[in-house]
Design an enzyme around this catalytic site. Structure first.
Site, PDB file in Angstrom:
ATOM      1  N   GLU A 162       4.521  -2.981  11.859  1.00  0.00           N
ATOM      2  CA  GLU A 162       5.451  -3.684  12.738  1.00  0.00           C
ATOM      3  C   GLU A 162       6.112  -2.761  13.753  1.00  0.00           C
ATOM      4  O   GLU A 162       7.050  -3.165  14.443  1.00  0.00           O
ATOM      5  CB  GLU A 162       6.512  -4.411  11.904  1.00  0.00           C
ATOM      6  CG  GLU A 162       5.923  -5.524  11.050  1.00  0.00           C
ATOM      7  CD  GLU A 162       6.973  -6.257  10.239  1.00  0.00           C
ATOM      8  OE1 GLU A 162       8.171  -5.955  10.392  1.00  0.00           O
ATOM      9  OE2 GLU A 162       6.591  -7.131   9.447  1.00  0.00           O
TER      10      GLU A 162
ATOM     11  N   LYS B  20      13.519 -12.539  12.882  1.00  0.00           N
ATOM     12  CA  LYS B  20      12.852 -11.254  12.653  1.00  0.00           C
ATOM     13  C   LYS B  20      11.688 -11.153  13.627  1.00  0.00           C
ATOM     14  O   LYS B  20      10.774 -11.983  13.602  1.00  0.00           O
ATOM     15  CB  LYS B  20      12.337 -11.165  11.214  1.00  0.00           C
ATOM     16  CG  LYS B  20      13.416 -10.948  10.175  1.00  0.00           C
ATOM     17  CD  LYS B  20      12.815 -10.837   8.779  1.00  0.00           C
ATOM     18  CE  LYS B  20      12.018  -9.564   8.597  1.00  0.00           C
ATOM     19  NZ  LYS B  20      11.449  -9.450   7.222  1.00  0.00           N
TER      20      LYS B  20
ATOM     21  N   LYS C  10       8.425 -19.008   8.080  1.00  0.00           N
ATOM     22  CA  LYS C  10       7.199 -18.519   8.712  1.00  0.00           C
ATOM     23  C   LYS C  10       6.229 -19.698   8.813  1.00  0.00           C
ATOM     24  O   LYS C  10       5.676 -20.134   7.789  1.00  0.00           O
ATOM     25  CB  LYS C  10       6.559 -17.405   7.881  1.00  0.00           C
ATOM     26  CG  LYS C  10       7.412 -16.159   7.700  1.00  0.00           C
ATOM     27  CD  LYS C  10       6.753 -15.218   6.696  1.00  0.00           C
ATOM     28  CE  LYS C  10       7.502 -13.909   6.555  1.00  0.00           C
ATOM     29  NZ  LYS C  10       6.918 -13.057   5.487  1.00  0.00           N
TER      30      LYS C  10
ATOM     31  N   ASP D  60      14.559  -5.631   3.886  1.00  0.00           N
ATOM     32  CA  ASP D  60      13.606  -6.473   3.176  1.00  0.00           C
ATOM     33  C   ASP D  60      13.044  -5.610   2.062  1.00  0.00           C
ATOM     34  O   ASP D  60      12.267  -4.683   2.307  1.00  0.00           O
ATOM     35  CB  ASP D  60      12.494  -6.947   4.110  1.00  0.00           C
ATOM     36  CG  ASP D  60      11.377  -7.694   3.376  1.00  0.00           C
ATOM     37  OD1 ASP D  60      11.520  -7.947   2.163  1.00  0.00           O
ATOM     38  OD2 ASP D  60      10.361  -8.014   4.020  1.00  0.00           O
TER      39      ASP D  60
ATOM     40  N   GLU E 159      11.410  -2.747   4.562  1.00  0.00           N
ATOM     41  CA  GLU E 159      11.951  -2.786   5.918  1.00  0.00           C
ATOM     42  C   GLU E 159      13.446  -2.463   5.919  1.00  0.00           C
ATOM     43  O   GLU E 159      14.199  -2.982   5.091  1.00  0.00           O
ATOM     44  CB  GLU E 159      11.756  -4.177   6.543  1.00  0.00           C
ATOM     45  CG  GLU E 159      10.313  -4.597   6.711  1.00  0.00           C
ATOM     46  CD  GLU E 159      10.182  -6.031   7.206  1.00  0.00           C
ATOM     47  OE1 GLU E 159      11.223  -6.663   7.505  1.00  0.00           O
ATOM     48  OE2 GLU E 159       9.049  -6.519   7.271  1.00  0.00           O
TER      49      GLU E 159
ATOM     50  N   HIS F 276       8.482 -13.340  12.239  1.00  0.00           N
ATOM     51  CA  HIS F 276       7.124 -12.930  12.583  1.00  0.00           C
ATOM     52  C   HIS F 276       6.387 -12.527  11.312  1.00  0.00           C
ATOM     53  O   HIS F 276       6.911 -12.597  10.205  1.00  0.00           O
ATOM     54  CB  HIS F 276       7.157 -11.761  13.570  1.00  0.00           C
ATOM     55  CG  HIS F 276       7.774 -10.504  13.013  1.00  0.00           C
ATOM     56  ND1 HIS F 276       7.639  -9.261  13.607  1.00  0.00           N
ATOM     57  CD2 HIS F 276       8.533 -10.265  11.904  1.00  0.00           C
ATOM     58  CE1 HIS F 276       8.271  -8.348  12.913  1.00  0.00           C
ATOM     59  NE2 HIS F 276       8.819  -8.926  11.872  1.00  0.00           N
TER      60      HIS F 276
ATOM     61  N   SER G 130       2.249  -8.331   3.259  1.00  0.00           N
ATOM     62  CA  SER G 130       3.026  -8.580   2.048  1.00  0.00           C
ATOM     63  C   SER G 130       3.194 -10.083   1.927  1.00  0.00           C
ATOM     64  O   SER G 130       4.097 -10.681   2.504  1.00  0.00           O
ATOM     65  CB  SER G 130       4.393  -7.886   2.151  1.00  0.00           C
ATOM     66  OG  SER G 130       5.211  -8.231   1.065  1.00  0.00           O
TER      67      SER G 130
ATOM     68  N   HIS H 253       3.572  -2.197   4.358  1.00  0.00           N
ATOM     69  CA  HIS H 253       3.366  -2.059   5.806  1.00  0.00           C
ATOM     70  C   HIS H 253       3.037  -0.642   6.242  1.00  0.00           C
ATOM     71  O   HIS H 253       2.697  -0.423   7.401  1.00  0.00           O
ATOM     72  CB  HIS H 253       4.611  -2.534   6.564  1.00  0.00           C
ATOM     73  CG  HIS H 253       4.869  -4.001   6.424  1.00  0.00           C
ATOM     74  ND1 HIS H 253       6.010  -4.604   6.901  1.00  0.00           N
ATOM     75  CD2 HIS H 253       4.134  -4.986   5.857  1.00  0.00           C
ATOM     76  CE1 HIS H 253       5.970  -5.899   6.633  1.00  0.00           C
ATOM     77  NE2 HIS H 253       4.842  -6.149   6.002  1.00  0.00           N
TER      78      HIS H 253
ATOM     79  N   GLU I  27      16.652  -9.338   2.037  1.00  0.00           N
ATOM     80  CA  GLU I  27      15.511 -10.230   1.843  1.00  0.00           C
ATOM     81  C   GLU I  27      14.691  -9.802   0.624  1.00  0.00           C
ATOM     82  O   GLU I  27      14.457  -8.611   0.408  1.00  0.00           O
ATOM     83  CB  GLU I  27      14.627 -10.196   3.094  1.00  0.00           C
ATOM     84  CG  GLU I  27      13.397 -11.089   3.034  1.00  0.00           C
ATOM     85  CD  GLU I  27      12.530 -10.909   4.268  1.00  0.00           C
ATOM     86  OE1 GLU I  27      11.287 -10.974   4.135  1.00  0.00           O
ATOM     87  OE2 GLU I  27      13.089 -10.692   5.367  1.00  0.00           O
TER      88      GLU I  27
ATOM     89  N   ASP J 233      12.046 -15.024   0.802  1.00  0.00           N
ATOM     90  CA  ASP J 233      10.780 -15.143   1.534  1.00  0.00           C
ATOM     91  C   ASP J 233       9.676 -15.507   0.552  1.00  0.00           C
ATOM     92  O   ASP J 233       9.265 -16.660   0.460  1.00  0.00           O
ATOM     93  CB  ASP J 233      10.471 -13.843   2.263  1.00  0.00           C
ATOM     94  CG  ASP J 233       9.114 -13.858   2.955  1.00  0.00           C
ATOM     95  OD1 ASP J 233       8.543 -14.952   3.144  1.00  0.00           O
ATOM     96  OD2 ASP J 233       8.600 -12.779   3.315  1.00  0.00           O
TER      97      ASP J 233
END
Length: 398
Positions: free
Chosen positions: A196, A376, A325, A232, A155, A353, A42, A146, A273, A300
């Site tokens: 993840e 994270k 990131k 998220d 998430e 991550h 993503s 994901h 997020e 993000d």
């Protein structure tokens, strides 16, 4: 000071089985560092460009490495990262690839730390400010980009905000992950794992919220400290034609803001997020005004670890937190600049991550070096536990 003498690049596997770039950096005094680039699924529209691994390696060998070997001092991170940018000559690492750039940048930092005989977090940022350590956010339920057939929200993250130590927080997240599995089993719901390592059941978001609330409450009672959770939303992936499209409904921007604000209140979310799409500074501003005193509203895709985009957000009071990131911007220097700008303006930095990870542990040191309130990392899986176990080592060796 001692010069960088050799940089070697190779293609290695990430956690999804895809190729990524690993770098070895050696110095004339015997210092050595190794790092590998993660990869996102993503991804934001404005992220630095990741090239295919073979191309990124070839381009870096041709354009960047000759400018670094025998030319730049190890330990001078800004000079190393400036040289990478000068070798690339684009704003987004379109020539050598952010995956080669960040691997070299992180490996060089490790070589500099090794040369000094210091832990990486000390080399990057000095001793802890106030002895604080980041709280790990553990992905327990996943969907979106994901996982196929999972929740619309990408998430659901355990947040052991009351944990007395990093170790306690790490094990709390692992326990929440297991508790979610137990609840799913009790309900007769099967679930695979996302990129993840989160459970990805085919359930509605509303049921996922219920399960997370039950799991965190149960584990909180077992462990004797507060465990909250966050999300998220990865809202850019839901946004099309001016609306946010969920499995069972569509929402306008105003309705999305209301929906997320209600979730924050109902479930006491401590972290939200990407609740809106990546260009909606006005929407982020409106939501932050609504719930910014209750939770972190984290950008993000909105900010992509980029100081120019963060500056625009600061001017509008859009969000109150930024996800960091390093591969999203290309170098550790750029990541540090984003953290510094955030902190100066009251934004909380959250180190993160990516969905496609390696065993590299640089972000654990980055989170400690910058005194980030959260990191994270995921909750389970070898490439995730690599970061978590490194955080425990840093805490117990400090």
């Amino acid at each position: 000071m001692t010069l960088i003498t050799e940089i070697r690049l190779r293609k290695v596997l990430d956690s999804r089985g895809n190729a990524t770039v690993e770098a070895d950096v050696s110095t004339e005094s015997g210092g050595f560092g190794r790092a590998s680039a993660p990869s996102g699924a993503s991804t934001g529209e404005y992220e630095a460009i990741e090239l295919p691994a073979d191309e990124a390696i070839a381009q870096a060998r041709s354009l960047a490495i000759p400018r670094l070997e025998g030319q730049v001092y190890a330990g001078d991170q800004r000079s190393i990262d400036r040289t990478l940018r000068e070798a690339d000559e684009t704003d987004n690492f379109g020539e050598i690839g952010a995956n080669s750039a960040v691997a070299i940048s992180m490996a060089a930092a490790k070589a500099g730390a090794d040369m000094l005989g210091a832990p990486l977090y000390q080399h990057l940022g000095g001793a802890f400010r106030g002895g604080d350590y980041p709280t790990p956010l553990g992905n327990a339920i996943g969907g979106g980009e994901h996982a196929t057939g999972g929740t619309d929200i990408q998430e659901f993250l355990a947040a052991p905000v009351g944990a007395p130590s990093v170790s306690d927080a790490v094990f709390a997240n692992a326990r929440v992950h297991q508790a979610v599995h137990d609840i799913l089993s009790d309900r007769g719901i099967s679930a695979e794992k996302s990129d993840e390592g989160a459970w990805s059941p085919s359930i509605a978001d509303s049921e996922a919220f219920e399960i997370m609330a039950e799991a965190t409450e149960t584990v909180s009672e077992e462990m004797g400290f507060e465990i909250s959770f966050g999300i998220d939303a990865a809202a850019s992936e839901l946004f099309d034609g001016g609306k946010y499209h969920y499995s069972d409904t569509s929402r306008t921007t105003d309705e999305q803001i209301e929906y997320v604000a209600d979730l924050v209140t109902e479930y006491g979310l401590v972290y939200v997020e990407d609740p809106l799409e990546e260009n909606d500074y006005d929407g982020f501003e409106a939501l932050t005004e609504r719930v910014g005193d209750q939770t972190l509203v984290c950008g993000d895709d909105l900010f992509v670890t980029n100081t120019d985009r963060l500056t625009e957000g600061i001017e509008q009071d859009a969000a109150n937190s930024i996800l960091i990131k390093p591969n999203q911007i290309g170098t550790l220097t750029d990541a540090f600049d984003a953290v510094e700008l955030a902190v100066e303006n009251g934004y909380a930095p959250v180190i993160s991550h990516r969905s496609g990870e390696t065993e590299d542990t640089t972000i654990a040191h980055l989170a400690v070096a910058t005194a980030a309130p959260f990191i994270k990392t995921g909750a389970v899986g070898g490439e995730r536990t690599a970061k978590l176990n490194e955080l425990i080592r840093i805490e117990t060796n400090a």
